[in-house]
Design a protein around this motif. Sequence first.
Motif, PDB file in Angstrom:
ATOM      1  N   GLU A 160      22.231  36.630  72.862  1.00 48.81           N
ATOM      2  CA  GLU A 160      22.632  37.590  71.839  1.00 48.81           C
ATOM      3  C   GLU A 160      22.297  39.014  72.247  1.00 48.81           C
ATOM      4  N   PRO A 161      23.235  39.929  72.057  1.00 43.99           N
ATOM      5  CA  PRO A 161      24.643  39.711  71.707  1.00 43.99           C
ATOM      6  C   PRO A 161      25.394  39.140  72.919  1.00 43.99           C
ATOM      7  N   PRO A 162      26.381  38.287  72.674  1.00 37.65           N
ATOM      8  CA  PRO A 162      27.091  37.653  73.793  1.00 37.65           C
ATOM      9  C   PRO A 162      27.952  38.650  74.565  1.00 37.65           C
ATOM     10  N   LEU A 163      27.877  38.565  75.890  1.00 41.38           N
ATOM     11  CA  LEU A 163      28.703  39.414  76.746  1.00 41.38           C
ATOM     12  C   LEU A 163      29.704  38.593  77.551  1.00 41.38           C
ATOM     13  N   MET A 164      29.726  37.286  77.288  1.00 40.62           N
ATOM     14  CA  MET A 164      30.721  36.403  77.878  1.00 40.62           C
ATOM     15  C   MET A 164      31.417  35.650  76.750  1.00 40.62           C
ATOM     16  N   LYS A 203      39.008  30.214  79.605  1.00 36.76           N
ATOM     17  CA  LYS A 203      40.020  31.103  80.194  1.00 36.76           C
ATOM     18  C   LYS A 203      39.591  32.560  80.086  1.00 36.76           C
ATOM     19  N   ALA A 204      39.028  32.922  78.945  1.00 34.38           N
ATOM     20  CA  ALA A 204      38.562  34.295  78.749  1.00 34.38           C
ATOM     21  C   ALA A 204      37.376  34.596  79.664  1.00 34.38           C
ATOM     22  N   ARG A 205      36.489  33.606  79.847  1.00 35.24           N
ATOM     23  CA  ARG A 205      35.348  33.798  80.757  1.00 35.24           C
ATOM     24  C   ARG A 205      35.839  34.007  82.186  1.00 35.24           C
ATOM     25  N   VAL A 215      36.918  37.569  82.574  1.00 31.65           N
ATOM     26  CA  VAL A 215      35.757  38.465  82.670  1.00 31.65           C
ATOM     27  C   VAL A 215      35.185  38.417  84.082  1.00 31.65           C
ATOM     28  N   ARG A 216      35.010  37.202  84.609  1.00 31.80           N
ATOM     29  CA  ARG A 216      34.443  37.059  85.959  1.00 31.80           C
ATOM     30  C   ARG A 216      35.375  37.665  87.012  1.00 31.80           C
ATOM     31  N   ARG A 217      36.669  37.542  86.802  1.00 31.05           N
ATOM     32  CA  ARG A 217      37.629  38.139  87.741  1.00 31.05           C
ATOM     33  C   ARG A 217      37.459  39.652  87.778  1.00 31.05           C
ATOM     34  N   LEU A 218      37.311  40.261  86.620  1.00 30.31           N
ATOM     35  CA  LEU A 218      37.194  41.716  86.572  1.00 30.31           C
ATOM     36  C   LEU A 218      35.831  42.194  87.071  1.00 30.31           C
ATOM     37  N   GLY A 262      39.732  41.928  77.258  1.00 33.45           N
ATOM     38  CA  GLY A 262      40.277  41.293  76.060  1.00 33.45           C
ATOM     39  C   GLY A 262      39.987  42.081  74.809  1.00 33.45           C
ATOM     40  N   ASP A 263      39.803  41.366  73.693  1.00 32.51           N
ATOM     41  CA  ASP A 263      39.658  42.030  72.405  1.00 32.51           C
ATOM     42  C   ASP A 263      38.222  42.357  72.048  1.00 32.51           C
ATOM     43  N   ARG A 264      37.282  42.082  72.955  1.00 30.03           N
ATOM     44  CA  ARG A 264      35.883  42.421  72.690  1.00 30.03           C
ATOM     45  C   ARG A 264      35.211  42.896  73.967  1.00 30.03           C
ATOM     46  N   MET A 265      34.146  43.632  73.795  1.00 30.98           N
ATOM     47  CA  MET A 265      33.393  44.137  74.930  1.00 30.98           C
ATOM     48  C   MET A 265      32.690  42.989  75.639  1.00 30.98           C
ATOM     49  N   THR A 266      32.748  43.001  76.967  1.00 34.01           N
ATOM     50  CA  THR A 266      32.165  41.925  77.751  1.00 34.01           C
ATOM     51  C   THR A 266      31.436  42.474  78.975  1.00 34.01           C
TER      52      THR A 266
END
Length: 221
Positions: A76-80, A85-87, A90-93, A155-159
Amino acid sequence: MIRLYHFALSPFCRKVRLVLAEKKIDVELVDEKYWEPSTEFLRRNPAGKVPILKIDGLTLSDSNAICEYIEETRPEPPLMPADPKARAEVRRLVAWFDDKFHQEVTRNLVYERVNKKVMRAGYPDGKAVKTGATAIKFHLRYMEWLLDHRRWLAGDRMTMADFAAAAHISCLDYISDVDWTSSAAVKDWYATMKSRPAFRSVLSDHIPGFAQPPHYANLDF
């Protein structure tokens, strides 16, 4: 006490610092001249690189391994994202910025203009600097494209992807190598990132021999 061995203008160290701060984890920062490795330093990481994090009785190295450990043990707070698919995106970027962006931009600008002087490793390579100045234009356009299609980079949230990108951008901004007139979307994104409490430590950095530009710590540019 959690301890981070770091170099202030390393984007990989900054990424770890930002993630720790976003999760409100207190950490002792220890400046490390990794280019003058001591025996003790090499015991911590035989690869001779920073960041190195001492936490939970462990000595961790590699910024991605460190950030993933922090995410898994302090969720917390989650950054992944929860979705696989969304993870993956994130890892790609994160890899994009820590590999492609770093090789084409950060290394050619920050390392040539700052690290060489700090390390007493000679003068900047003009060809490398020119290459970096050209490459950053492409990367800013790509970031703009991402932000035109998404609320945040992945995506739609900060990661974690936003923190990886912001770590590199903040290093370049310290030496005024980001043309903020080239993309309003990227400028707005970075203004949002550096307005977060997690950025306070990074914005207070002062590199000996290199003064902050006037806009660097200004949340409104």
